[in-house]
Design a protein around this motif. Structure first.
Motif: not given
Length: 538
Positions: A382-405
């Protein structure tokens, strides 16, 4: 939401077998298959399930005596050996986490990773300790050499065995246990911390898609500091299969290892399949007992040739450090005769996983179409370790992960198209780097290819191709002739605006542990290798 193939049915329940922590799985396997082979390595190491569990117990005892406990992080840099993955299980028993380190990290790379994760202890080879002692001490971690003493470090860690009944007594299933690093192919790697429960389920996913049994011998040639080999060990502990490891991938001897080690199933990644096809044919191509191979991104244009030459089905796996294995083709699909070889379809979701596509505005796409793949499931972090900026871009509410693919969906099937950001934006046109690379790789004499954007004052960006060839031209006129010949041949498959303007030649590429080309270093490399400008679009 578009109906998807139903997720694969899980083959085992690893949580029930492990109990309250991941090390309990080693204890369970030791009691179930005490004398069966669990771990084999090219270096000659062999451990039965009982021996493996005893070694884990011994390592856990030593770490505990050194003060390692719940919440601590143990960074590890070792040569290929059983201690590397077994330290993860030892850390799990203590509620600690392991951060695998690439032995080839430069001081700046190591400094970045240690600053990001902040390990409490570092276990490493004496050579690594001596080379990086100052960096480790600057970050306040205890430096523990492996086997041999090192001046200015703690007493060495020397593996020994202990009764394995002591494993798996403390509740740690939902504590983080192993960090993974994103590939770093286009940027600085990010750290992903997954829990013991998630790694157990990752092992279940691999065991399910590969349909592993105690009769299987499964081989990986990736470095042990990468995630897939550890996932394979988790699958072996759940099923009684034997996990077999090579020190590294060597295309010339890979199939010989498959044959001589009686491998039944194996895994490849990245450019490995293409490199295997580039080796001279030999008796081990078909003189083996393997029934299937799995690869992340089977090359579509080579798929049929792979299966013909090596006499086995080559099946798809899809996943990342953030999500684990999310899709795959089970062995039963190959046996059913329903596969479309060379089409690139990725198979079925892993147990408990959901998939969807979204457009450039983040809206869910219904029906067939092209869009960003988003994944939700029990192994998705649900997150990148100590990277809130990257976490906000990739991980969405509801548990969805944006793969970038970017994926294409037809009915319930998905196939990979390209990375969202792996494009050249030329005069308003989006050019897929991977499309151009695939065409260039098919040209005679080209071993591999990488395409990146090159800034241009008129068109914004131009296509810049780096070509790995066996005989690198050095004289300017020969560089231009070779580049012109390759690009001219590519005209038959690429629109005019997609043809490279800049071409550089290299004899090898720097690669990540997953065999991806490190594209972020190519711009600087271009100043030091033969390069030519082919001018405006021809």
């Amino acid at each position: 939401m578009t109906p998807a193939h139903p997720p694969l049915e899980p083959s085992v329940d690893p949580i029930a077998r492990a109990g309250v922590n991941m090390a309990g799985l080693a204890r369970w396997a030791a009691r179930t298959w005490p004398d069966r082979p669990a771990f084999e390595h090219e270096n000659g190491e062999r451990l039965t399930f009982a021996q493996l569990a005893a070694r884990v117990a011994g390592l856990a005892g030593q770490l505990g005596e050194r003060g390692v406990g719940r919440g601590d992080v143990l960074a590890v840099s070792l040569d290929s050996c059983s201690t590397f993955p077994l330290l993860v299980l030892a850390a799990a028993d203590l509620g600690a986490a392991m951060l695998p380190l690439n032995p080839g990290f430069t001081p700046p790379e190591l400094d970045h990773i240690l600053g990001l994760v902040e390990p409490t202890h570092v276990v490493a080879t004496p050579e690594f300790c001596l080379a990086h002692r100052d960096v480790v001490h600057r970050h306040g971690a205890a430096l523990i050499p492996f086997r041999q003493p090192v001046p200015g470090a703690e007493p060495p860690l020397r593996p020994h065995d202990a009764p394995f009944d002591r494993l798996g007594r403390a509740e740690h299933l939902d504590t983080r246990v192993r960090f993974g690093l994103t590939s770093g192919s286009t940027g600085v790697p990010k750290a992903v911390a997954k829990t013991q429960r998630q790694w157990l389920l990752d092992g279940r996913a691999l065991a399910t898609v590969m349909e592993l049994t105690e009769d299987d011998r499964v081989m990986s040639s990736q470095p042990l500091y990468y995630g897939d080999p550890f996932m394979l060990l988790m699958a072996a502990l759940q099923t009684g299969a034997t996990a077999v490891y090579l020190s590294r991938f060597r295309s010339q001897t890979f199939m010989e290892n498959v044959a001589r080690r009686s491998i039944t199933k194996f895994m490849t990644i990245g450019s490995m399949p293409a490199m295997l096809l580039n080796t001279p044919p030999g008796p081990f191509d078909t003189g083996h007992r393997a029934v299937a191979a799995w690869s992340v991104a089977v090359p579509r244009h080579l798929h049929a040739e792979l299966e013909r030459r090596f006499a086995l089905p080559w099946l798809e796996l899809y996943g990342t450090a953030e999500m684990g294995v999310a899709m795959g083709q089970p062995l039963s699909e190959a046996r059913s005769g329903t596969r479309r070889i060379g089409a690139g379809w990725l198979g079925r979701p892993m147990p408990g996983h959901e998939l969807r596509l979204t457009d450039e505005n983040g809206q869910v796409i219904e029906g067939d179409g092209l869009g960003m793949l988003e994944v939700r499931g029990p192994t998705v972090t649900d997150a990148y370790h100590r990277r809130p900026d990257a976490t906000a871009e990739a991980f969405l509410p509801g548990g969805w992960y944006r793969s970038g693919d970017i994926m294409e969906r037809r009915g319930a099937d998905y196939r990979y198209v390209r990375r969202m950001k792996d494009i050249v934006r030329r005069a308003g046109e989006n050019i897929s780097c991977q499309e151009v690379e695939a065409v260039l790789r098919a040209q005679p004499g080209v071993v591999d290819a990488a395409v990146i954007p090159r800034p241009d004052p008129v068109r914004g960006e131009e296509v810049w191709a780096f070509l790995q060839v066996e005989d690198v031209p050095t004289q300017a006129h020969l560089v231009r002739e070779r580049a012109e010949a390759i690009v001219s041949a590519a005209r038959a498959s690429l629109a005019r605006h997609k043809l490279p303007r800049y071409v550089s030649f290299v004899d090898r590429f720097e690669r990540t542990p997953t065999e991806r080309i490190v594209k972020r270093r190519l711009t600087d490399l271009g100043d030091h290798v033969p390069t030519c400008d082919l001018g405006e679009r021809r």
